[in-house]
Design an enzyme around this catalytic site. Structure first.
Site, PDB file in Angstrom:
ATOM      1  N   ASP A 187       0.872  -1.182   0.000  1.00  0.00           N
ATOM      2  CA  ASP A 187       0.000   0.000   0.000  1.00  0.00           C
ATOM      3  C   ASP A 187       0.903   1.225   0.000  1.00  0.00           C
ATOM      4  O   ASP A 187       0.825   2.079   0.883  1.00  0.00           O
ATOM      5  CB  ASP A 187      -0.923  -0.014   1.221  1.00  0.00           C
ATOM      6  CG  ASP A 187      -1.975   1.088   1.177  1.00  0.00           C
ATOM      7  OD1 ASP A 187      -2.046   1.806   0.165  1.00  0.00           O
ATOM      8  OD2 ASP A 187      -2.716   1.236   2.158  1.00  0.00           O
ATOM      9  N   ASN A 192       1.430   6.704   4.071  1.00  0.00           N
ATOM     10  CA  ASN A 192       1.996   5.598   4.846  1.00  0.00           C
ATOM     11  C   ASN A 192       3.507   5.703   5.050  1.00  0.00           C
ATOM     12  O   ASN A 192       4.115   4.807   5.636  1.00  0.00           O
ATOM     13  CB  ASN A 192       1.661   4.265   4.187  1.00  0.00           C
ATOM     14  CG  ASN A 192       0.210   3.896   4.369  1.00  0.00           C
ATOM     15  OD1 ASN A 192      -0.446   4.362   5.301  1.00  0.00           O
ATOM     16  ND2 ASN A 192      -0.314   3.063   3.485  1.00  0.00           N
ATOM     17  N   ASP A 205       1.192   0.722   8.200  1.00  0.00           N
ATOM     18  CA  ASP A 205       0.118   0.073   7.427  1.00  0.00           C
ATOM     19  C   ASP A 205       0.661  -0.880   6.362  1.00  0.00           C
ATOM     20  O   ASP A 205       0.397  -0.723   5.165  1.00  0.00           O
ATOM     21  CB  ASP A 205      -0.791   1.118   6.783  1.00  0.00           C
ATOM     22  CG  ASP A 205      -1.619   1.875   7.803  1.00  0.00           C
ATOM     23  OD1 ASP A 205      -1.720   1.391   8.945  1.00  0.00           O
ATOM     24  OD2 ASP A 205      -2.154   2.944   7.466  1.00  0.00           O
TER      25      ASP A 205
END
Length: 271
Positions: A187, A192, A205
């Site tokens: 991701d 992030n 994450d």
């Protein structure tokens, strides 16, 4: 601590409550997928993430694995009860890469974003506990295609108007590619990445991480630049990461896999 937070945390297991007791608690995220709490007291500066049960085992494993390489925060606690998963980690000093101080310098941010991903992809993967490679992604994509799921925003981004032609192209590309294995984030987007003074301090994450193809992260990095910076910084990103490491066919394949596997690996679809 306000009453809303208290009413939530009183339903948590005793060990989780022990981290919260007598702390200043801020709700960072509150939706059906997850609740995230920032917990501050004299001995701790930590985050608690709570999801429905059976949602965070991969994230806990990957966070713990990447902590050994200085890429992710330390896992302090992971457990489940009959309804929820609980993950407590240290806070990484700094702020995420969509903070105003970084967005104001998009060229510099793009360079750091690419350099950070290259550093992640140099992590040893031989004993990584999770596999999230092209084969696994194709299997998920095929199932979603048969159920009529496709993220049309990504479809348009890739220049397709037909779900059927995108699926056909995905299958044809998969037949002829060799996976370029690294540890992927899964991701890879600007929110992030945690930076301190334009230096990578770590990632958060990593629930969709594992041993996979580097082009999956590269695709989502390029998407994030377009989405978060509202400009075209793709060539700078590619040149900084290393143009010689990027195969256009594999990059397109990973984009097409994302069409059918949802928005950043999740079940967000624009029909």
């Amino acid at each position: 601590m306000n009453m809303k937070v208290e009413s939530i945390y009183e339903t948590f297991p005793a060990e989780v409550q022990s981290y919260i007791r007598d702390a200043v608690v801020t709700i960072i995220k509150n939706n059906a997928r997850s609740n995230v709490f920032h917990i501050e007291k004299e001995a701790n500066d930590i985050f608690l993430k709570v999801t429905p049960i059976n949602q965070m085992q991969t994230e806990a494993l990957m966070t713990d694995y990447l902590y050994k390489y200085g890429v992710c925060p330390r896992v302090l606690h992971y457990s489940s009860d009959d309804k929820r998963d609980y993950l407590i980690t240290d806070r990484i000093p700094g702020s995420d890469a969509v903070s105003d101080e970084y967005l104001m310098q998009p060229e510099r941010l793009t360079e750091v974003f690419a350099e950070s991903l290259l550093k992640l992809h140099q992590v040893e993967y031989s004993d990584c506990p999770i596999i999230n490679g092209l084969e696994e992604m194709v299997i998920r994509a095929e199932g979603n295609y048969r159920e009529g799921r496709a993220e049309k925003g990504i479809l348009r981004y890739l220049g397709y108007t037909s779900i059927e032609s995108a699926h056909e192209n995905m299958i044809n590309l998969y037949k002829y590619v060799n996976e370029d294995k690294v540890v992927i984030h899964g991701d890879h987007c600007l929110p992030n990445l945690i930076l301190h003074d334009f230096k990578m301090n770590g990632y958060v994450d990593v629930a969709y991480g594992g041993i996979g193809d580097r082009h999956y992260d590269i695709f989502w990095g390029l998407w994030s630049l377009q989405h978060n910076l509202k400009g075209d910084y793709s060539q700078q990103f590619i040149q900084t990461y290393g143009n010689h490491l990027i195969d256009p066919d594999r990059l397109r394949l990973c984009g097409l896999l994302s069409v059918f596997n949802g928005f950043r690996g999740q079940d967000y679809y624009e029909y």
